[in-house]
Each structure stands twice: as structure tokens, then as C-alpha cells.
Design an enzyme around this catalytic site. Structure first.
Site, PDB file in Angstrom:
ATOM      1  N   GLN A 130       5.157   4.668  10.770  1.00 31.88           N
ATOM      2  CA  GLN A 130       5.685   3.916   9.632  1.00 31.88           C
ATOM      3  C   GLN A 130       5.011   4.383   8.352  1.00 31.88           C
ATOM      4  O   GLN A 130       3.783   4.392   8.272  1.00 31.88           O
ATOM      5  CB  GLN A 130       5.397   2.428   9.852  1.00 31.88           C
ATOM      6  N   GLY A 131       5.808   4.779   7.374  1.00 29.05           N
ATOM      7  CA  GLY A 131       5.247   5.236   6.099  1.00 29.05           C
ATOM      8  C   GLY A 131       5.576   4.268   4.989  1.00 29.05           C
ATOM      9  O   GLY A 131       6.552   4.449   4.261  1.00 29.05           O
ATOM     10  N   TYR A 132       4.794   3.225   4.863  1.00 32.31           N
ATOM     11  CA  TYR A 132       5.020   2.213   3.826  1.00 32.31           C
ATOM     12  C   TYR A 132       3.902   2.235   2.782  1.00 32.31           C
ATOM     13  O   TYR A 132       4.087   2.629   1.657  1.00 32.31           O
ATOM     14  CB  TYR A 132       5.076   0.817   4.452  1.00 32.31           C
ATOM     15  N   SER A 133       2.712   1.799   3.217  1.00 36.23           N
ATOM     16  CA  SER A 133       1.607   1.661   2.258  1.00 36.23           C
ATOM     17  C   SER A 133       1.184   3.018   1.696  1.00 36.23           C
ATOM     18  O   SER A 133       1.354   4.044   2.335  1.00 36.23           O
ATOM     19  CB  SER A 133       0.397   1.035   2.955  1.00 36.23           C
ATOM     20  N   GLU A 248       8.239  -6.618  12.055  1.00 37.73           N
ATOM     21  CA  GLU A 248       6.820  -6.324  12.159  1.00 37.73           C
ATOM     22  C   GLU A 248       6.014  -7.611  12.204  1.00 37.73           C
ATOM     23  O   GLU A 248       5.078  -7.751  12.980  1.00 37.73           O
ATOM     24  CB  GLU A 248       6.356  -5.464  10.981  1.00 37.73           C
ATOM     25  N   GLU A 379      -2.814 -13.492   2.582  1.00 37.90           N
ATOM     26  CA  GLU A 379      -2.595 -14.054   1.249  1.00 37.90           C
ATOM     27  C   GLU A 379      -1.123 -13.910   0.838  1.00 37.90           C
ATOM     28  O   GLU A 379      -0.542 -14.819   0.244  1.00 37.90           O
ATOM     29  CB  GLU A 379      -3.514 -13.371   0.227  1.00 37.90           C
TER      30      GLU A 379
END
Lengths: 394, 365
Positions: A130-133, A248, A379
Site C-alpha cells: 500500500q502506497g499512501y503515507s 483497513e 486522534e
């Protein structure tokens, strides 16, 4: 006997026949079967179990049969889940494609994308990352800056992604990339599938506090990606990303069941190591109370899951309820880890113990710190619960 | 674990009725009355006409057959409005004690009047902070009873009391005794929630009949657990009401030119409380379900439900006062009524610490 009972009976018999006894124990990390071109099997039994489930489509029980899935309806999928839990069958396959990309492709993928990718995911032939952050885009994911420039029949991708799970052995990666630098943050993002074997892709593992390096940083240096790999519309990747994040988060809430299952009976552990009164109670009253609190919370969480399932089926689910699961589940896991470490005392302080089980417990304590961060920090979860769940103003 | 169509209908009917007949102002008026009654007779009559006291009992026993799930749904609505009535003391606790501990004949004679509401009974079982069979100091001597009980709900207004006692052999038995029988002295007390409780002393008081036999020990335990679950349902209703009122206040109150609900510090506190509230809710529904399905580990369910609702009711009542600011500490605001009710509920039938300890023992900690 109604249809459901018949199905349950059939599933039970099939599992009894096809799940080797060695695969009916709590899973340990080294024996998980991860998908991909570099997949290995810890044993012949593990391979046989995987192949039997794969051929039945039960690696993805509720996906349509035309894509190799099991084609089960929600009730049937649940029966399979329950019967697997009853026999303590190990999960037959581990893959981000299975958990996250697949459901998103089913919702947003083109017919060609579904036909190309889904069957390979079900069969475990491809390992997805997964390439998100990005280093500069964590909780504020929409500020991501990996670019995909339009070059006619393909995009040219440059930038870097971080926390990509085992990108070093992944075959493909699904990425959020910026396709319009001038649009408002969320409106210039697209969802791309990238072959990790493409030229210009490189990875660097990141050492974690648990001593492991599950996560990598992945670099894209002018990587050519065919336009056919765009999922959903151009600049509308945020919708796909949100669909996928839902899966997720659901996953993270039940992380315990798919990741390492060290079945630490905390009560047994405590009683075997600490002082016990004549009545057979833990002498440490404070610890005893906190153990009881943890057990209550864990029971309550499992009831909450059940309530959500039943409410959904009856069409009377309060939509705020599922939003709480990730926050609750990950915190409860950490509370359990802390209790475990406390009970182990000085024996829990080595991260290179001679006892593999002890070692694993302690590493998990460190590893699970990531659970309240990954997939939307606690958060962020509380922001969502407050605003979307309770209706407090932005 | 969720309400079926009929139970939903029952809940809505009761909610509509309570909105009309027993909103929170009704509790205020009751509290401030000079003669301090335990409930308004008219409200109780209305609830009886709706069949509320008979909601849980199976139809073959003269009830309406909504089960614990149905009665629990009613108690949640009661909790939301702090409605004062003998539902808990008589329709739930006394009924359960007679059903679980009485002979067939006693059940046949006593239950119908409690189901219709024509009679009101209460259970006197507590001598310290909670019921404990081992430490009972109320003794049976032939047909007479001597000893003391405290925190008896609605004691002075009930027609009769069901009193736990030990016979000469040390067996648990339950005496049915009229509240005005000679030798019975009730000291009524209004507690901070505006409701009536009593300390009762028995001095060679004449018992009308005994509920006795092998079934009494397990039967009374079950009746107590059932009542504990129903009280937890009331506490859940109160907690939910507090959360909703606080959210509404935060959506409307402005300071520094913005709604105070935009402040993340407040949002996160309420979101965390909400998570805990839903865990408590799931525990209450699971416990009601355990009652209806006669689960064998009812005690665990009951103790978990009481602990989690007790903790969240107390926590949310504190948060609600704080987030309502200065208004939160005025008597004019209803928040204070919930705050006080939460403290009383926490003490009734064993507080959180007691139930946590009991749960720990049941789970082998």
C-alpha cells in the site's frame, strides 16, 4: 434442517477433511503464508491447506465466483468464519490485496482491472503493498506530493511512499498520487496500480522498535505507469482511498485475529508467575482488578461486533457504531500487551530471549504500538467519531 | 441481541407515554413535594394500563412475553427520563424473586397482582453494601423474623416486603411480610436522586409465608442478577441521555466567537466517552439476551453490565456538568438530576468495585 444448517454442515465436513491438524493452531508470524511471486511455505501441510482453500475460492470467501472468489453471501461467509474459528483453522493467505485492494477494486475497478487483478489475488500469486503515507503526509494524507505526470499513454511517477509493508518483496503497489497540483488538496489525487518490478522503483527497509523491519520506504524515480492502471476517474482517487480505508480500519480492529495469534491467557500467565492467595486468587489486588477490567472490555468489544453485525442485518444499524471499532480494538490490544509485560516483570525486558514464545510476546508489545498509528491514528479516529458519529461541528 | 419488531413497538409506545406523563419535570415535582411520595399513583396506573409491569413474563404466566429484551428496552427509556415508579422494585425484582424462589402455589397467588400492578412489593436483601448470603444477620424463628435491612427501594410505599433470612439450619429463605405488620419498623429516606428508600428493622415480626426450599439459593441469585441487568439498562438510558444533551449544548453554545463543540479537546473527550458508552450498551444487550436465552454464566454478564454502565454513567455525568459550564452546577439544569441518580444507581445492588471483584472471581483471576 434449513439451508444455513446444511451449509454449515457441509463447511464443517469440508474443513475437517481439508485442514491438516498442524494448521489448526494459533498462527505464529514465521508461519504466515504471504502471497506473491516470492511466496514460500513453512511446511507441506501449510501449502496443502492454502491450495485447498485457494481452489475453493475461500481465500476470498465473499468475492464473486467469476473472479475466483467463493461467491458466498454474508450469512454463508459468517458461517465459514465461525466454523474456521471453531476448528481454529489458520488464515490460509495473507495479503494487502486480499484485505484492502480487492474490496476497493470490486467497488471502483474497471471490468478489465477486476478480471486482471482479482483472480491473481485470490490465488495468492501477487503480493500487494500500500502506497499512501509519505514522509510529509501522515495524518494529513491529502497533502501527499508524489506526482504522476500525464505523458500520453502513460503516467510518469516520481516521489516517495513510507510505511509500505514489505515493499521489498511486493510485486505490485496501489498508490495515491497527485495528478493535479493546482486543484484543492483532495481533488487532485488519483489512485494508481504500479508494478514494483518497473524501472525506477526501489525500496529501503525501516528498522522498528520491535527489532523487525516490516515497513519500507519506497522510492519512485520517473517510473512509467500505463494509463490502464488508473482506478476510478482521474483526480477522484480520494473516494477510492476512503473506500479502502474502511476495510483497513475494519481489519485493524480485529488485527489480533489475522496477525500473530499468541494465545496469551493473561490470567493463566499471571497465576503461573505471581503470588496466589489460599482462595486461588491473584494476591496483587490491583493487578487482579485491572485484569478483570481488561477481560470485561474484551468481552464487551466482541459483543459490540456482534451487535453491529446483527444491527446491519436487520437494517437498524446506527452508522456511528462501526466508527468506534478501530479505536477501541487497538487500544484494548495495547492494554493487554502492557498487562502481559507487567506480569512478565524482568523476564519481559529482553528482546532476545531463549524462549521463542516469550520473545514473540515482547516483540508484539513493541510492534503493536503501530496499531494506534497506522490506518488513521487514534486522534484521527476520535475526530471522525466526534464529527461524523456525534455530529459535533468541524 | 437486538430488538425485534414487537419489542421496538413496545419501546416506542412506552417512550411516547413517558414523554407525555413522566418527563423530567415530573421527577422535579415529585422530589419537591412535602409528603415525598415514592411515585405518582397516576403515572404508575398509566404504566400498568400499558402492561409495563407484565412486559417480561411469558404469556403462559400471564405476562406479555416481551422477555428481558423488552423490559430492558423499557428501562432504557425510564433511564432517559428519570421516571420514578416501582418498576424496578416490584415489577422486576419482586416478580423475579417470586417466580424463581416461590412454590407453584405461591407463584399462582402472588404473581398476578404484581403483573397487573394491583400490588406493589419490594425486596429487602441488603445489610451492608450489597447482598451477601454468607453474612446475613436476619434470622427466621418459626414464623417470625428478626434483623435489619438497608437501602430497600420504595420500602415505605410497598404493600409487602420480601426479606432474605437464614433459618436455624443456616438455609437461605425469603419471608413475605406486610409493610405494616407488627414488629416492622421502616425508616424512610429520600436520597439525593429524589427517590424513596428505607432502612427496615424486624423485631419478631410475623411473616405471612416463607419462600423456601432448594431452589431459593440459585433462584434468588438469578433474580438478583436479572434486577442488576435491568438497573444497568436504566443506567445506560441515563448515560445516553447525558451524552446527547451534552452534544446538543456543545453544538449551540458559543465562546470565542465559535461553537465550543469545535474544540478538539472537548470532541475527543466526548468521542472517548462515546466508545465506552457503546461498550457498556453492548454489554447490557448481551446480558438481556443472556437472560432470555437462560445462559448459564448470567452472573458474569450481569456484573459486566453493572460495572461498565456504572463507570460510564458516573464519568459522563461528571463530563456533562463540566461541559455545561456554570449552568451545569445549577439546580435548574436537569444534568444535576442525572448526576445524582448515577451515584445512587452505582450503589444499588453492589457498586462497580464489588461487581468488578465478583467478575474477577468468576473468571478465575
Amino acid at each position: 434442517m434449513d439451508e444455513r444448517d446444511l451449509f454449515r454442515q457441509e463447511v464443517r465436513e469440508w474443513l475437517e477433511t481439508h485442514c491438516p491438524v498442524s494448521q489448526r493452531q494459533p498462527i505464529v508470524r514465521e508461519e504466515q503464508i504471504w502471497a506473491g511471486s516470492q511466496a514460500t511455505f513453512p511446511s507441506a501441510d501449510a501449502q496443502a491447506w492454502f491450495e485447498a482453500m485457494r481452489d475453493r475460492g475461500w481465500t476470498a470467501p465473499s468475492w464473486p465466483a467469476e473472479y475466483g472468489g467463493g461467491g458466498l453471501d454474508p450469512d454463508q461467509a459468517r458461517i465459514l468464519e465461525q466454523e474456521m474459528a471453531r476448528l481454529r483453522c489458520r488464515p490460509p493467505l495473507y495479503d494487502m490485496g486480499l484485505w484492502m485492494l480487492g474490496p476497493a477494486l470490486l467497488a471502483y475497478g474497471s471490468p478489465e482491472q477486476k478480471a486482471t487483478h482479482l483472480p491473481r489475488i485470490v490465488r495468492g500469486e501477487v503480493r500487494w503493498a500500500q502506497g499512501y503515507s509519505e514522509p510529509g503526509a501522515g495524518s494529513d494524507l491529502a497533502s501527499l506530493s508524489t506526482r504522476a505526470l500525464d505523458a500520453g499513454d502513460h503516467f510518469v511517477v516520481s516521489g516517495t511512499k513510507i510505511w509500505t509493508t514489505r515493499a521489498d518483496v511486493a510485486d505490485w503497489i496501489f498508490c495515491l498520487v497527485r495528478t493535479d497540483a493546482d486543484a484543492p488538496k483532495r481533488e487532485g489525487i488519483s489512485f494508481l496500480l504500479i508494478d514494483m518490478h518497473s524501472q525506477g522503483v526501489s525500496t529501503r527497509p525501516i528498522a522498528l522498535i520491535s527489532g523487525e523491519s516490516e515497513f519500507c520506504q519506497t522510492f519512485f524515480d520517473e517510473v512509467k505507469v500505463p494509463k490502464a492502471n488508473l482506478v476510478g476517474e482521474l483526480n477522484e482517487g480520494w473516494a477510492v482511498a476512503k473506500e479502502l480505508l474502511k476495510h483497513e480500519r475494519k481489519l485493524m480492529a480485529t488485527m489480533e485475529s489475522i496477525t500473530e495469534k499468541v494465545d496469551v491467557g493473561l490470567v493463566e500467565l499471571a497465576k503461573s508467575r505471581l503470588a496466589v492467595t489460599d482462595q486461588g486468587r491473584l494476591a496483587n489486588a490491583d493487578l487482579r482488578a485491572r485484569l478483570a477490567e481488561h477481560l470485561m472490555q474484551a468481552d464487551a468489544l466482541s459483543d459490540l461486533n456482534e451487535l453491529i453485525y446483527r444491527g446491519m442485518k436487520a437494517g437498524q444499524l446506527n452508522p456511528a457504531l462501526p466508527l468506534t471499532l478501530k479505536y477501541i480494538g487497538t487500544h484494548e490490544q495495547q492494554r493487554k500487551d502492557e498487562l502481559m509485560l507487567e506480569i512478565l516483570g524482568a523476564d519481559g525486558l529482553s528482546m532476545m530471549s531463549d524462549t521463542p514464545e516469550l520473545d514473540r510476546m515482547v516483540r508484539n508489545w513493541a510492534y503493536n504500538k503501530a496499531h494506534t498509528i497506522a490506518g488513521g491514528t487514534s486522534e484521527i479516529q476520535l475526530n471522525i467519531i466526534a464529527r461524523r458519529g456525534l455530529g459535533l461541528p468541524e | 441481541m437486538i430488538l425485534n419488531e414487537e419489542q421496538l413497538l413496545l419501546r416506542n409506545t412506552v417512550a411516547d407515554f413517558l414523554n407525555k406523563e413522566a418527563p423530567i419535570e415530573a421527577l422535579r415535582m415529585l422530589r419537591d413535594k412535602a409528603d415525598a411520595p415514592a411515585w405518582e399513583p397516576e403515572l404508575w396506573r398509566g404504566l400498568c394500563e400499558l402492561g409495563a409491569p407484565a412486559a417480561a413474563q411469558p404469556e403462559e404466566q400471564g405476562g406479555l412475553g416481551f422477555g428481558a429484551m423488552g423490559m430492558g428496552a423499557i428501562m432504557i427509556e425510564v433511564g432517559r427520563r428519570l421516571s420514578a415508579s416501582p418498576l424496578l422494585s416490584s415489577a422486576i425484582f419482586a416478580q423475579a424473586v417470586i417466580r424463581e424462589c416461590g412454590s407453584a402455589q405461591q407463584i399462582g397467588q402472588l404473581l398476578p397482582d404484581l403483573l397487573s400492578g394491583d400490588a406493589v412489593a419490594t425486596v429487602a436483601c441488603q445489610e451492608g453494601t450489597h447482598f451477601e448470603a454468607e453474612t446475613i444477620r436476619c434470622f427466621r424463628e418459626n414464623n417470625q423474623l428478626t434483623g435489619c435491612k438497608n437501602l430497600v427501594i420504595d420500602a415505605a410505599s410497598a404493600d409487602y416486603l420480601l426479606v432474605t433470612a437464614l433459618d436455624r439450619q443456616g438455609h437461605l429463605c425469603i419471608g413475605r411480610i406486610a409493610s405494616d405488620a407488627p414488629g416492622v419498623a421502616i425508616t424512610p429516606r429520600q436520597l439525593m436522586d429524589g427517590r424513596q428508600y428505607g432502612s427496615v428493622s424486624f423485631t419478631n415480626a410475623t411473616v405471612e409465608e416463607w419462600l423456601e426450599g432448594e431452589q431459593v439459593v440459585s433462584g434468588f441469585a438469578r433474580a438478583l442478577d436479572e434486577t442488576t441487568v435491568m438497573l444497568s439498562a436504566e443506567m445506560l438510558g441515563g448515560s445516553r441521555e447525558l451524552l446527547e444533551r451534552t452534544v446538543a449544548y456543545l453544538q449551540e453554545r458559543e465562546q470565542f466567537d465559535v461553537k465550543i463543540g469545535t474544540f478538539q479537546a472537548l470532541q475527543h473527550r466526548l468521542a472517548q466517552a462515546y466508545c465506552q458508552l457503546e461498550l457498556a450498551a453492548a454489554s447490557v444487550y448481551a446480558a438481556m439476551n443472556a437472560l432470555d436465552s437462560a445462559a448459564d454464566n448470567l452472573a458474569q454478564y450481569a456484573s459486566r453490565a453493572k460495572t461498565l454502565t456504572g463507570d460510564i454513567y458516573q464519568h459522563l455525568s461528571n463530563e456533562a456538568v463540566q461541559m455545561h459550564g456554570g449552568m451545569g452546577v445549577t439546580d435548574e439544569m436537569d444534568i444535576g438530576l442525572f448526576l445524582k441518580r448515577s451515584r445512587v444507581c452505582n450503589q444499588l445492588l453492589g457498586d462497580s468495585a464489588y461487581h468488578k471483584d465478583r467478575f474477577a472471581t468468576l473468571r478465575g483471576c
